[in-house]
Design a protein around this motif. Structure first.
Motif, mmCIF file in Angstrom:
data_model
loop_
_atom_site.group_PDB
_atom_site.id
_atom_site.type_symbol
_atom_site.label_atom_id
_atom_site.label_comp_id
_atom_site.label_asym_id
_atom_site.label_seq_id
_atom_site.Cartn_x
_atom_site.Cartn_y
_atom_site.Cartn_z
ATOM 1 N N THR A 1 23.610 -10.430 -0.399
ATOM 2 C CA THR A 1 22.836 -9.912 0.732
ATOM 3 C C THR A 1 21.563 -9.247 0.200
ATOM 4 O O THR A 1 21.584 -8.584 -0.828
ATOM 5 N N THR A 2 20.470 -9.468 0.917
ATOM 6 C CA THR A 2 19.182 -8.910 0.464
ATOM 7 C C THR A 2 19.125 -7.412 0.753
ATOM 8 O O THR A 2 19.946 -6.882 1.495
ATOM 9 N N GLU A 3 18.109 -6.778 0.231
ATOM 10 C CA GLU A 3 17.832 -5.374 0.571
ATOM 11 C C GLU A 3 17.393 -5.328 2.029
ATOM 12 O O GLU A 3 16.839 -6.303 2.550
ATOM 13 N N SER A 4 17.593 -4.182 2.664
ATOM 14 C CA SER A 4 17.151 -4.049 4.059
ATOM 15 C C SER A 4 15.632 -3.884 4.110
ATOM 16 O O SER A 4 15.062 -3.132 3.318
ATOM 17 N N VAL A 5 15.018 -4.598 5.048
ATOM 18 C CA VAL A 5 13.557 -4.496 5.217
ATOM 19 C C VAL A 5 13.252 -4.367 6.709
ATOM 20 O O VAL A 5 14.056 -4.762 7.557
ATOM 21 N N THR A 6 12.070 -3.839 6.984
ATOM 22 C CA THR A 6 11.630 -3.759 8.387
ATOM 23 C C THR A 6 10.234 -4.364 8.484
ATOM 24 O O THR A 6 9.437 -4.221 7.557
ATOM 25 N N PRO A 7 9.942 -5.092 9.574
ATOM 26 C CA PRO A 7 8.601 -5.695 9.672
ATOM 27 C C PRO A 7 7.517 -4.631 9.831
ATOM 28 O O PRO A 7 7.750 -3.603 10.472
ATOM 29 N N LYS A 8 6.368 -4.898 9.224
ATOM 30 C CA LYS A 8 5.249 -3.936 9.294
ATOM 31 C C LYS A 8 4.075 -4.572 10.046
ATOM 32 O O LYS A 8 3.888 -5.782 10.001
ATOM 33 N N ARG A 9 3.330 -3.699 10.681
ATOM 34 C CA ARG A 9 2.155 -4.182 11.437
ATOM 35 C C ARG A 9 0.901 -4.045 10.572
ATOM 36 O O ARG A 9 0.693 -3.022 9.939
ATOM 37 N N GLU A 10 0.068 -5.113 10.571
ATOM 38 C CA GLU A 10 -1.229 -5.023 9.892
ATOM 39 C C GLU A 10 -2.306 -5.108 10.971
ATOM 40 O O GLU A 10 -2.154 -5.856 11.940
ATOM 41 N N TRP A 11 -3.336 -4.336 10.798
ATOM 42 C CA TRP A 11 -4.369 -4.282 11.840
ATOM 43 C C TRP A 11 -5.473 -5.296 11.648
ATOM 44 O O TRP A 11 -6.207 -5.601 12.574
ATOM 45 N N LEU A 12 -5.604 -5.821 10.446
ATOM 46 C CA LEU A 12 -6.613 -6.862 10.205
ATOM 47 C C LEU A 12 -5.987 -7.982 9.382
ATOM 48 O O LEU A 12 -5.222 -7.714 8.448
ATOM 49 N N ASN A 13 -6.319 -9.214 9.723
ATOM 50 C CA ASN A 13 -5.787 -10.355 8.992
ATOM 51 C C ASN A 13 -6.752 -10.721 7.852
ATOM 52 O O ASN A 13 -7.737 -11.433 8.072
ATOM 53 N N PHE A 14 -6.447 -10.204 6.661
ATOM 54 C CA PHE A 14 -7.356 -10.446 5.528
ATOM 55 C C PHE A 14 -7.269 -11.875 5.003
ATOM 56 O O PHE A 14 -8.115 -12.302 4.231
ATOM 57 N N ASP A 15 -6.266 -12.618 5.441
ATOM 58 C CA ASP A 15 -6.203 -14.043 5.081
ATOM 59 C C ASP A 15 -7.386 -14.804 5.685
ATOM 60 O O ASP A 15 -7.750 -15.872 5.214
ATOM 61 N N LEU A 16 -7.917 -14.263 6.784
ATOM 62 C CA LEU A 16 -8.997 -14.956 7.487
ATOM 63 C C LEU A 16 -10.374 -14.348 7.182
ATOM 64 O O LEU A 16 -11.306 -14.525 7.946
ATOM 65 N N LYS A 17 -10.467 -13.634 6.051
ATOM 66 C CA LYS A 17 -11.735 -12.947 5.751
ATOM 67 C C LYS A 17 -12.903 -13.922 5.588
ATOM 68 O O LYS A 17 -14.018 -13.648 6.029
ATOM 69 N N PHE A 18 -12.611 -15.081 4.980
ATOM 70 C CA PHE A 18 -13.698 -16.048 4.784
ATOM 71 C C PHE A 18 -14.111 -16.675 6.110
ATOM 72 O O PHE A 18 -15.285 -16.921 6.356
ATOM 73 N N LEU A 19 -13.118 -16.948 6.964
ATOM 74 C CA LEU A 19 -13.421 -17.496 8.294
ATOM 75 C C LEU A 19 -14.288 -16.498 9.074
ATOM 76 O O LEU A 19 -15.261 -16.885 9.726
ATOM 77 N N PHE A 20 -13.929 -15.207 8.960
ATOM 78 C CA PHE A 20 -14.692 -14.160 9.644
ATOM 79 C C PHE A 20 -16.131 -14.152 9.134
ATOM 80 O O PHE A 20 -17.077 -14.061 9.919
ATOM 81 N N LEU A 21 -16.277 -14.284 7.817
ATOM 82 C CA LEU A 21 -17.608 -14.274 7.207
ATOM 83 C C LEU A 21 -18.439 -15.466 7.705
ATOM 84 O O LEU A 21 -19.607 -15.309 8.083
ATOM 85 N N ILE A 22 -17.820 -16.653 7.712
ATOM 86 C CA ILE A 22 -18.533 -17.856 8.177
ATOM 87 C C ILE A 22 -18.924 -17.687 9.646
ATOM 88 O O ILE A 22 -20.061 -17.966 10.040
ATOM 89 N N ALA A 23 -17.964 -17.218 10.464
ATOM 90 C CA ALA A 23 -18.240 -17.020 11.898
ATOM 91 C C ALA A 23 -19.379 -16.022 12.085
ATOM 92 O O ALA A 23 -20.258 -16.218 12.930
ATOM 93 N N LEU A 24 -19.368 -14.978 11.261
ATOM 94 C CA LEU A 24 -20.401 -13.944 11.356
ATOM 95 C C LEU A 24 -21.775 -14.516 11.012
ATOM 96 O O LEU A 24 -22.752 -14.279 11.731
#
Lengths: 225, 404
Positions: free
Chosen positions: B128-151
């Motif tokens: 059995t794995t360790e217990s974890v809880t989901p966390k909230r992130e306020w910005l999706n840094f995976d999409l930083k390049f997309l944001f830059l291109i869009a900008l």
């Protein structure tokens, strides 16, 4: 005011949806707005149905040219409407599905509507032939290139194409017709498609910004933009 | 003695036969089960960049999980333990899998997991794995390049809109299909036949339909000027109302509100081929001199365009669906390819601000072209000469332009 409120809504919703892509807590907004759209579209359907009836009743009343077709349209409309609303022929009570086997709605749909739709779709076979004939006539340089490329792709998809060039040595296997066909599809064709897709993407950004910023207002019935 | 031996033999035989009838009753029957090794290194962790509702579970597949028909592992079962409670089976997935995304979870509730590999009649459970809880992130840094291109692209569009509104002249190349709009409307006027405008089969939530309606505004104004008839059968009720408003406004702008009628736009059906049958009928019966096919089209594109061609109408088509473009090119006189459809309303209006937005779009094209040239050169010569620096450039560009 009649124009400003829709423009404000467009600006607000458009901006919010752009930010929702980058902000995870807002990621479900897109789906929620699609639901709002569906609800509005359901109400608008009454407008469409009403318009259809009005147009064809007027045609019948005034005995306009080809008024007989309107009888068929109205008959089809009302029979399907009645079969759907009253669930005629459904084996269970009113709560059973509209499309349950044996229901009048489903029977008409499967035996009349689907074959008619398939008939229209089948017309494509003939239209592809006539359009190809015109497109592949070697009238100029571009049309000739198109003709040669399509000829290679057609041959490459048949066993005859493989047999024709099977004598080519392995070092020059790219010149075999099936390999040429694959190359045409995966290189020049794909490159062209991607170029179009990049243009489309940029075009969508541009028109979206015009809509969000309120520069483009024609769709609101405002021709003053 | 003989009797005792015979008795033991009979008892032994009886026991043996009855054990075959009930294989569960004897431990040696367990050898008939297909025993398999469990998956190992099961890890549960927060799924990055979500709204605290997903956890990612990964594992190393069972060593008995081999590709082929003789694979002893038939799949994996994933169990979730919520706040130390009872295990709950949440998914059963195919052999060969090594990850699962558990969705619809809640923040501040602790979850642990174990994974079982399953054969036909055996289940091997992991730790059995360790217990974890989901966390909230306020910005999706995976999409930083997309944001830059869009900008960059959005900023350049807005910059050129402002630039053009100051009265600076901008060059926009001629688009043949849009140059022909005047002639096409003029032809219909001279022949005394109507103009048919088909806005595709999608609703107002498709940007192609929006583009078609904006073009309609410009076309309808000219139609009103020339006092020509327009006919617009539509397949969506919302498009009908939007189109009516647009044409009405165009007639008012042209100073001919009396010439407008709601009957110019009428609803046919939402059904694709029902709509095609009706529009084909209109074409054949009314023989319009000009047909506009602008918007989202699918299998019906060629049926409509070929019918229009057969009645000798001048046809201007445009769509952003690459699969339908060849059909329009083959059957229509002019085709707006992809971006030209979205540029059309700006082009036809001639408004400096609108033209400015087209110019801003060119910055995006410039970036795309530069990236393609640099990427192709670095990938080609990097591979040929085995230069790490060039391969790094290729990798960086891939990372920059790939949306995960």
């Amino acid at each position: 005011m009649k124009r400003q409120i829709p423009l404000l809504i467009t600006f607000f919703v458009g901006t919010l949806l752009i930010f929702s892509v980058f902000i995870p807590p807002m990621e479900n907004l897109g789906e929620n707005f699609t639901l709002f759209f569906d609800i509005i579209a359901v109400f608008a359907f009454f407008l469409g149905g009403g318009n259809l009836m009005r147009v064809h009743f007027m045609k019948l009343k005034k005995k306009k040219t080809d008024w007989q077709f309107s009888i068929v349209t109205l008959l089809g409309f009302f029979v399907m409407l009645a079969a759907g609303i009253f669930k005629i022929g459904n084996s269970g009570d009113i709560s059973t599905s509209l499309t349950v086997e044996g229901s009048m709605f489903q029977t008409i749909y499967l035996n009349v509507f689907v074959p008619l739709g398939s008939t229209m779709y089948a017309l494509l076979a003939f239209f592809v032939a006539s359009a190809s004939y015109r497109a592949f006539r070697a009238k100029n340089k571009e049309a000739t290139i198109l003709l040669v490329a399509s000829f290679i792709i057609l041959l490459g998809s048949t066993p005859f194409g493989t047999i024709m060039t099977s004598w080519i040595p392995d070092q020059l296997s790219i010149m075999e017709i099936p390999n040429l066909a694959v190359w045409i599809m995966s290189s020049p064709n794909l490159a062209g498609q991607r170029a179009i897709l990049i243009g489309i993407g940029l075009g969508v950004v541009s028109i979206s910004l015009r809509l969000i910023l309120g520069l483009e207002r024609t769709y609101l019935g405002d021709d003053s933009a | 003695m003989k009797f005792i031996l015979s008795l033991f033999s009979i008892i032994f035989l009886f026991v043996n036969i009855s054990s075959q009838d009930n294989p569960e009753s004897f431990p040696f029957v367990d050898s008939s089960k297909i025993t398999i090794a469990p998956p190992t290194s099961v890890i549960a962790e927060d799924f990055k960049y979500d709204n605290a509702e997903k956890l990612s579970i990964t594992w190393i597949p069972s060593i008995d999980d081999q590709i082929g028909d003789n694979n002893k592992v038939k799949g994996y079962k994933i169990y979730r333990i919520t706040d130390g409670g009872q295990p709950e089976l949440i998914a059963e997935i195919l052999p060969g899998s090594n990850n699962y995304l558990d969705e619809g979870l809640e923040e501040n509730i602790w979850y642990s997991y174990f994974v079982s590999s399953i054969s036909d009649n055996f289940e091997a459970r992991s730790n059995t794995t360790e217990s974890v809880t989901p966390k909230r992130e306020w910005l999706n840094f995976d999409l930083k390049f997309l944001f830059l291109i869009a900008l960059i692209i959005s900023s350049s569009v807005i910059y050129y809109i402002r630039h053009a509104s100051k009265g600076k002249k901008l060059f926009v190349r001629k688009i043949a299909g849009l140059e022909a709009v005047d002639d096409a409307i003029g032809r219909a006027t001279e022949m005394g036949r109507p103009i048919l405008f088909i806005p595709g089969i999608h609703d107002m939530d498709d940007v192609q339909t929006l583009a078609a309606i904006t073009i309609l505004g410009n076309v309808a104004r000219q139609i009103a000027d020339y006092d020509t008839k327009i006919r617009m059968p539509v397949s969506r009720s919302l498009v009908m109302t939007a189109a009516r408003e647009t044409i009405k406004a165009a007639y008012q702008t042209a100073g001919r509100p009396d010439a407008y009628s709601d009957d110019m736009v009428n609803y046919i059906t939402d059904e694709q081929f029902g709509y095609v049958a009706a529009v084909d009928g209109i074409m054949v019966r009314e023989k319009p001199a000009t047909i506009f096919l602008l918007g989202a089209f699918f299998a019906e594109s060629l049926i409509l365009a070929e019918t229009g061609n057969s009645i000798g109408a001048i046809q201007i088509a445009g769509t952003a669906r690459p699969a339908q473009l060849p059909f329009f090119i083959a059957a229509c006189d002019f085709t707006l390819i992809g971006e030209e459809l979205f540029a059309a309303s700006a082009y036809l209006s001639g408004e400096p601000k609108m033209l400015g937005s087209l110019k801003g779009q060119d910055i995006g094209k410039g970036i795309a072209m530069a990236a393609i040239v640099v990427g192709v050169l670095s990938a080609t010569f990097g591979e040929i000469w085995d230069v790490q620096f060039l391969l790094d450039i290729k990798q960086y560009l891939l990372q920059f332009f790939t949306v995960r």
